[in-house]
Design a protein around this motif. Structure first.
Motif, PDB file in Angstrom:
ATOM      1  N   THR A   1       0.819  -1.218   0.000  1.00  0.00           N
ATOM      2  CA  THR A   1       0.000   0.000   0.000  1.00  0.00           C
ATOM      3  C   THR A   1       0.853   1.269   0.000  1.00  0.00           C
ATOM      4  O   THR A   1       0.377   2.331  -0.416  1.00  0.00           O
ATOM      5  N   ASP A   2       2.116   1.178   0.458  1.00  0.00           N
ATOM      6  CA  ASP A   2       2.980   2.370   0.454  1.00  0.00           C
ATOM      7  C   ASP A   2       3.235   2.876  -0.958  1.00  0.00           C
ATOM      8  O   ASP A   2       3.651   4.027  -1.143  1.00  0.00           O
ATOM      9  N   ALA A   3       2.996   2.028  -1.962  1.00  0.00           N
ATOM     10  CA  ALA A   3       3.151   2.474  -3.353  1.00  0.00           C
ATOM     11  C   ALA A   3       2.241   3.667  -3.641  1.00  0.00           C
ATOM     12  O   ALA A   3       2.536   4.500  -4.503  1.00  0.00           O
ATOM     13  N   LEU A   4       1.142   3.772  -2.870  1.00  0.00           N
ATOM     14  CA  LEU A   4       0.192   4.864  -3.100  1.00  0.00           C
ATOM     15  C   LEU A   4       0.752   6.224  -2.707  1.00  0.00           C
ATOM     16  O   LEU A   4       0.197   7.262  -3.071  1.00  0.00           O
ATOM     17  N   ASP A   5       1.893   6.224  -1.964  1.00  0.00           N
ATOM     18  CA  ASP A   5       2.508   7.504  -1.566  1.00  0.00           C
ATOM     19  C   ASP A   5       2.870   8.350  -2.777  1.00  0.00           C
ATOM     20  O   ASP A   5       2.868   9.575  -2.704  1.00  0.00           O
ATOM     21  N   SER A   6       3.194   7.681  -3.890  1.00  0.00           N
ATOM     22  CA  SER A   6       3.578   8.453  -5.071  1.00  0.00           C
ATOM     23  C   SER A   6       2.354   8.910  -5.872  1.00  0.00           C
ATOM     24  O   SER A   6       2.498   9.619  -6.858  1.00  0.00           O
ATOM     25  N   LEU A   7       1.157   8.489  -5.442  1.00  0.00           N
ATOM     26  CA  LEU A   7      -0.067   8.875  -6.137  1.00  0.00           C
ATOM     27  C   LEU A   7      -0.873   9.903  -5.340  1.00  0.00           C
ATOM     28  O   LEU A   7      -1.507  10.790  -5.912  1.00  0.00           O
ATOM     29  N   PHE A   8      -0.840   9.760  -4.017  1.00  0.00           N
ATOM     30  CA  PHE A   8      -1.685  10.611  -3.168  1.00  0.00           C
ATOM     31  C   PHE A   8      -1.001  11.937  -2.865  1.00  0.00           C
ATOM     32  O   PHE A   8       0.194  11.972  -2.545  1.00  0.00           O
ATOM     33  N   ALA A   9      -1.786  13.037  -2.909  1.00  0.00           N
ATOM     34  CA  ALA A   9      -1.277  14.336  -2.455  1.00  0.00           C
ATOM     35  C   ALA A   9      -1.184  14.323  -0.930  1.00  0.00           C
ATOM     36  O   ALA A   9      -1.773  13.458  -0.279  1.00  0.00           O
ATOM     37  N   HIS A  10      -0.455  15.291  -0.360  1.00  0.00           N
ATOM     38  CA  HIS A  10      -0.213  15.266   1.097  1.00  0.00           C
ATOM     39  C   HIS A  10      -1.518  15.438   1.893  1.00  0.00           C
ATOM     40  O   HIS A  10      -1.637  14.970   3.015  1.00  0.00           O
ATOM     41  N   ASP A  11      -2.546  16.073   1.268  1.00  0.00           N
ATOM     42  CA  ASP A  11      -3.820  16.272   1.971  1.00  0.00           C
ATOM     43  C   ASP A  11      -4.912  15.350   1.400  1.00  0.00           C
ATOM     44  O   ASP A  11      -6.100  15.659   1.445  1.00  0.00           O
ATOM     45  N   TYR A  12      -4.478  14.209   0.879  1.00  0.00           N
ATOM     46  CA  TYR A  12      -5.413  13.252   0.244  1.00  0.00           C
ATOM     47  C   TYR A  12      -6.574  12.891   1.172  1.00  0.00           C
ATOM     48  O   TYR A  12      -6.390  12.648   2.361  1.00  0.00           O
ATOM     49  N   VAL A  13      -7.757  12.843   0.603  1.00  0.00           N
ATOM     50  CA  VAL A  13      -8.913  12.345   1.347  1.00  0.00           C
ATOM     51  C   VAL A  13      -9.760  11.479   0.415  1.00  0.00           C
ATOM     52  O   VAL A  13      -9.921  11.787  -0.769  1.00  0.00           O
ATOM     53  N   ARG A  14     -10.242  10.367   0.977  1.00  0.00           N
ATOM     54  CA  ARG A  14     -11.088   9.436   0.217  1.00  0.00           C
ATOM     55  C   ARG A  14     -12.481   9.492   0.826  1.00  0.00           C
ATOM     56  O   ARG A  14     -12.653   9.243   2.031  1.00  0.00           O
ATOM     57  N   VAL A  15     -13.470   9.828   0.019  1.00  0.00           N
ATOM     58  CA  VAL A  15     -14.835   9.998   0.528  1.00  0.00           C
ATOM     59  C   VAL A  15     -15.709   8.882  -0.029  1.00  0.00           C
ATOM     60  O   VAL A  15     -15.695   8.622  -1.240  1.00  0.00           O
TER      61      VAL A  15
END
Ligand SMILES: Cc1cc2nc3c(=O)[nH]c(=O)nc-3n(C[C@H](O)[C@H](O)[C@H](O)COP(=O)(O)O)c2cc1C
Length: 324
Positions: free
Chosen positions: A30-44
């Motif tokens: 799941t750490d692979a998502l660090d390169s996709l998510f912005a620092h203020d990422y939110v999933r609704v």
């Protein structure tokens, strides 16, 4: 982690989505998502409105992967226009491990979904997840999405649970309600017959032929019942006082001293019951401490024997009832 503020071209974003999703959803990295998510990422969640941070999203992925170890997710299509986009996907997996407090059904499930994304500096800052919950739930045999993915089911119990009436007044009310009594049966993973005494049986409708029972989640029969595709419901006759005592107990092998046979779909049916049905389990509604199982009747057999009556904690003979 340091993030580039340079906007990525669309194709780069698409490639990053496809690659990081494969790593996160198919291999559990799941750490692979660090390169996709912005620092203020939110999933609704479009269903519940619930918001999850990047860390919570990773935990959710890990939890779902633990419950569906063979899960594979395919990104079917990615559309991006300006800073908005959509990811269309489908996942397939077998529900073989518990998900929160929901025991596995062993069923294979395919679900389709779409995520509406907001892109900021080439990374996803907001993701609104819509998935075809209906399809997933039907496959899982669950009515409430929250029953599988939240710690408690919010669709059944939305209310403040404290307050009136007191347990005593509710018990007094229940003592005035007369029922018959059934033994609900199934087989466990080893093929061993299992069952418990149940008076929460009710007929829902004749057409379609639907019935329900409510079973407490602490029952030792419950995990086998939850996994089952079918169950037997045996209405006790006036001659089965000993049998009902056995099935109201925690005896290790409740069928040891009993004559019974298997129904067409494998459910144990107890000989000399007043009546027996075998039902296909269609829904499993979560109601905190209990699950309401709804089943479609597949076979029915009634004898001439009079049924047993249950009232206020005692069993009665129904043979000499006076008609009003
Ligand atoms: C008359 C009667 C009715 C019962 N009805 C229910 C019921 O509707 N649902 C339920 O979960 N338990 C019900 N029980 C309690 C279970 O039969 C009891 O807890 C049993 O020991 C469970 O066995 P198990 O843990 O081996 O499954 C009832 C018990 C009696 C005596």
């Amino acid at each position: 982690m340091q993030q580039s503020t340079e906007a990525r071209p669309y194709d780069d974003v698409k490639t990053t989505i496809t690659e990081t999703w494969r790593e996160a959803w198919d291999t559990g990295t799941t750490d692979a998502l660090d390169s996709l998510f912005a620092h203020d990422y939110v999933r609704v969640s479009a269903n519940s409105g619930k918001e999850r941070s990047a860390a919570e999203t990773k935990t959710e992925i890990s939890d779902i992967r633990a419950a569906f170890p063979d899960l594979t997710t395919t990104v079917d299509r990615i559309l991006i226009e300006g800073d908005q986009g959509a990811i269309y996907w489908h996942s397939t997996g077998t529900f073989t491990q518990p998900l929160n407090d929901v025991p596995p059904t062993g069923q294979s499930v395919t679900t389709h979904g779409s995520n509406l994304i907001t892109i900021t500096d080439g990374r996803i800052s907001r993701e609104e997840v819509t998935w075809d919950a209906h399809e997933l739930l039907a496959d899982l045999g669950l009515k409430s999405l929250s029953s599988a993915f939240e710690s408690y089911p919010e669709d059944v119990v939305t209310d403040d649970l404290s307050g009136e009436p007191s347990a005593e007044s509710l018990k007094a009310f229940n003592r005035q309600f007369i029922t018959g009594v059934t033994v609900v049966t199934t087989t466990d993973e080893d093929g061993k017959p299992r069952g418990l005494a149940v008076n929460s049986y009710n007929s829902i409708s004749l057409d379609p032929p639907l019935v329900l029972v409510c079973v407490q989640k602490t029952s030792s029969t419950y995990p086998a019942l939850f996994r089952s595709t079918h169950m037997g419901i045996n209405i006790m006759s006036r001659n089965q006082r000993q049998t009902i005592g056995t099935f109201a107990s925690k005896a290790a092998d409740k069928f040891a001293e009993l004559d019974w046979h298997s129904g067409a779909h494998g459910s144990p049916l107890i000989d000399d019951s007043a009546a027996s049905i075998e039902v296909e389990i269609k829904e499993r509604f979560q109601a905190l401490t209990h699950t309401v199982f709804i089943g479609r009747v597949r076979s029915a057999d009634a004898s001439e024997d009079e049924p047993m009556i249950y009232k206020a904690g005692k069993f009665f003979d129904s043979q000499d009832l006076t008609a009003l």
